[in-house]
Enzyme design. Structure first.
Site, mmCIF file in Angstrom:
data_model
loop_
_atom_site.group_PDB
_atom_site.id
_atom_site.type_symbol
_atom_site.label_atom_id
_atom_site.label_comp_id
_atom_site.label_asym_id
_atom_site.label_seq_id
_atom_site.Cartn_x
_atom_site.Cartn_y
_atom_site.Cartn_z
ATOM 1 N N VAL A 150 0.862 -1.185 0.000
ATOM 2 C CA VAL A 150 0.000 0.000 0.000
ATOM 3 C C VAL A 150 0.895 1.230 0.000
ATOM 4 O O VAL A 150 1.955 1.240 0.638
ATOM 5 C CB VAL A 150 -0.934 0.013 1.233
ATOM 6 C CG1 VAL A 150 -1.823 1.248 1.223
ATOM 7 C CG2 VAL A 150 -1.796 -1.245 1.255
ATOM 8 N N GLU A 151 0.477 2.269 -0.710
ATOM 9 C CA GLU A 151 1.302 3.455 -0.897
ATOM 10 C C GLU A 151 1.816 4.051 0.412
ATOM 11 O O GLU A 151 2.917 4.593 0.472
ATOM 12 C CB GLU A 151 0.516 4.538 -1.652
ATOM 13 C CG GLU A 151 0.291 4.233 -3.099
ATOM 14 C CD GLU A 151 -1.024 3.545 -3.387
ATOM 15 O OE1 GLU A 151 -1.769 4.012 -4.251
ATOM 16 O OE2 GLU A 151 -1.318 2.512 -2.729
ATOM 17 N N SER A 152 1.031 3.995 1.461
ATOM 18 C CA SER A 152 1.410 4.620 2.728
ATOM 19 C C SER A 152 2.571 3.906 3.422
ATOM 20 O O SER A 152 3.185 4.468 4.325
ATOM 21 C CB SER A 152 0.203 4.666 3.670
ATOM 22 O OG SER A 152 -0.332 3.366 3.839
#
Length: 541
Positions: free
Chosen positions: A340-342
């Site tokens: 996930v990007e985060s």
């Protein structure tokens, strides 16, 4: 060293015309309490005013603090609190979008990963980020340069300029250096060391602090936490922002320190508890979304078999986000390492305003480091949603006149991934399309055409992708296309679908037709498992 203070003592130190960097992936590590008190201080004293925000992607969710602030200043014709914003995803704040669209504040947008690297590059004294991400898209200085309105085009506070290095083309992203950083952690010790043990991610908090403290104008860093610990009690490897980079520490009330939009606190999100390796999941209903997600998964299974190992992937929002659940349903989640990007690796990614958090990740890294995996092609594949596709394979995932969700992580992921599976419904609008008896039944088709002559804004450039050697396909419930140098080629068609009536008549351009059009696999349209676990085990023996 960071001093533990009452909030107004910290806010008093922020001058007018400040450039404030604010952490927050939706509500993950979003310092809502600091933002609330900053605005209240302005309303009481008139200061600080004319601030410019640099947020990545956005520290709010629907009806969150920042969105409420934007609503107030939108309705105040005399507001001089906010002069502009650099934001990578304004989608969760309708009033921020209105402020930008009506030219009331400067509005700029960049990709998430590029903004993450910006803080790191500014911290080490560089003018900005040099990258190939965005070439030939609306972010390119020869197109829109990320300007979201006329005021931004006039002021040009943030720029995206083409440059040449050793005969090769790049883009240089520049913006003002922040003189203030609002960051968030879980715990601060007595001198200001900040940890994030109860957070779902830690995104850019270190780089934002470094950017604010760096020369030539060393600024201030204010950290929001939920609790204080004794100096010496925090494990050094748990400290994400060391005390010498923090000026003030503020303890936030519980209601302004939620783990994500709809979750106050879940230890599975922060990795404090790891859920069972094979969670039980209810069978997902068979509909066109499941058909698309299954076809994405089939493509990824093909990559697993080709490479002879589990693969590292990114799954975007929309239909692609459902692939992980299908993989779990099929019992092959251990062959698909999702990111996930985060920052999380593994687990089950949450959606909607909780996007950014994962249930049971096995690792969480910084957002800049995560995007290095995407931009550098470290991942094996990505699946991303689309709203429009044109004859050249260009993709617009989200931008239309009057609609301003922003690019998010899409430009970096689509640029860097060696294999891309763009996915979505073939048409949009009110539809009645059913999956029955192994066939696709189009009772009523959507009235909005998604395969268009020219996308409204280019966010993925098909020509650039082919030049980079990417493998690109476009998956829908009724057809699968492949990107080639001659444009889109129709490769597969769903059972019972008429090519002329259900596909070509619903496109603004005529794609190339494969000499041998395959039928999409029957098992995509049948209830029950597709037996992918056995297929993979057999291939990897």
């Amino acid at each position: 060293m960071g001093r533990i203070v009452e909030i107004n003592e910290a806010i008093d130190e922020i001058p007018d015309n400040s450039i404030i960097a604010v952490s927050g992936f939706n509500l993950l590590v979003a310092p809502e309490y600091l933002l609330l008190k900053l605005f209240e201080h302005y309303k009481e004293t008139g200061h600080p005013k004319n601030i410019f925000l640099e947020v990545n992607p956005i520290p709010t969710a629907p009806n969150g603090v920042l969105d409420s602030i934007m609503k107030e200043i939108y309705n105040d014709p005399d507001q001089d609190f906010l002069s502009g914003i650099l934001v990578t995803y304004p989608g969760w704040s309708p009033y921020l979008q209105k402020l930008i669209q009506e030219n009331k504040i400067e509005g700029y947008t960049w990709p998430i990963g590029t903004a993450s690297w910006f803080f790191r590059e500014i911290a080490r004294g560089f003018p900005g980020v040099i990258t190939k991400v965005g070439i030939g898209t609306f972010l390119d200085g020869r197109q829109d340069a990320g300007y979201l309105n006329d005021l931004a085009k006039e002021k040009k506070r943030c720029k995206v300029q083409p440059i040449e290095i050793n005969g090769d083309e790049y883009l240089l992203y520049t913006a003002p250096k922040p003189n203030v950083a609002f960051i968030r952690g879980t715990t601060s010790d007595e001198i200001g060391n900040i940890t994030t043990e109860r957070e779902g991610a830690f995104t850019d908090i270190l780089n934002m602090a470094q950017a604010a403290k760096s020369l030539p104008n060393s600024g201030i860093v204010i950290a929001q936490v939920e609790r204080i610990a004794r100096f010496g009690s925090l494990h050094p490897q748990d400290v994400k922002v060391p005390a010498p980079l923090v000026d003030y520490v503020v303890i936030a009330p519980k209601e302004y320190h939620k783990q994500s939009a709809n979750i106050q606190y879940d230890p599975r999100i922060s990795g404090e508890i790891i859920p069972p390796a094979k969670p039980r999941v209810p069978e997902i209903p068979l509909n066109i979304r499941k058909v698309i997600a299954r076809r994405i998964l089939l493509e990824m299974v093909g990559i697993i078999k080709k490479l002879g190992r589990p693969i590292l992937v990114n799954l975007g929002i929309g239909v692609p986000s459902e692939v992980a659940a299908i993989a779990t349903e099929e019992g092959i989640q251990d062959y698909l390492f999702t990111t996930v990007e985060s920052g999380p690796f593994g687990g089950v990614a949450l959606g909607g305003p909780d996007f950014g958090a994962s249930i049971g990740p096995f690792a969480i890294i910084s957002m800049a480091d995560q995007f290095a995996n995407y931009e550098g092609g470290v991942i094996d594949a990505a699946s991303l949603g689309f709203m429009q596709v044109d004859r050249h394979g260009n993709v617009n995932p989200s931008i239309l006149p009057g609609r301003l969700p922003g690019p998010g992580g899409f430009p970096v992921i689509s640029f860097g991934s060696p294999r891309i599976i763009f996915a979505g419904g073939f048409t949009a609008g009110k539809r009645d399309i059913r999956v029955e008896n192994g066939q696709l039944k189009i009772i009523k088709d959507g009235s909005i055409i998604k395969f268009v002559n020219r996308v409204y804004k280019i966010v993925y450039n098909g020509k650039v992708g082919l030049e980079r050697g990417q493998e690109v396909i476009y998956v829908t419930e009724r057809a699968v296309f492949k990107l080639t140098k001659k444009g889109l080629v129709l490769e597969e068609v769903a059972p019972s679908v008429d090519v002329e009536k259900d596909i070509l008549a619903k496109m603004e351009f005529e794609p190339k037709i494969s000499p041998v059009i395959k039928e999409m696999e029957k098992r995509l349209f049948l209830a029950g498992k597709m037996r992918l676990e056995e297929e993979i085990k057999e291939a990897l023996r």
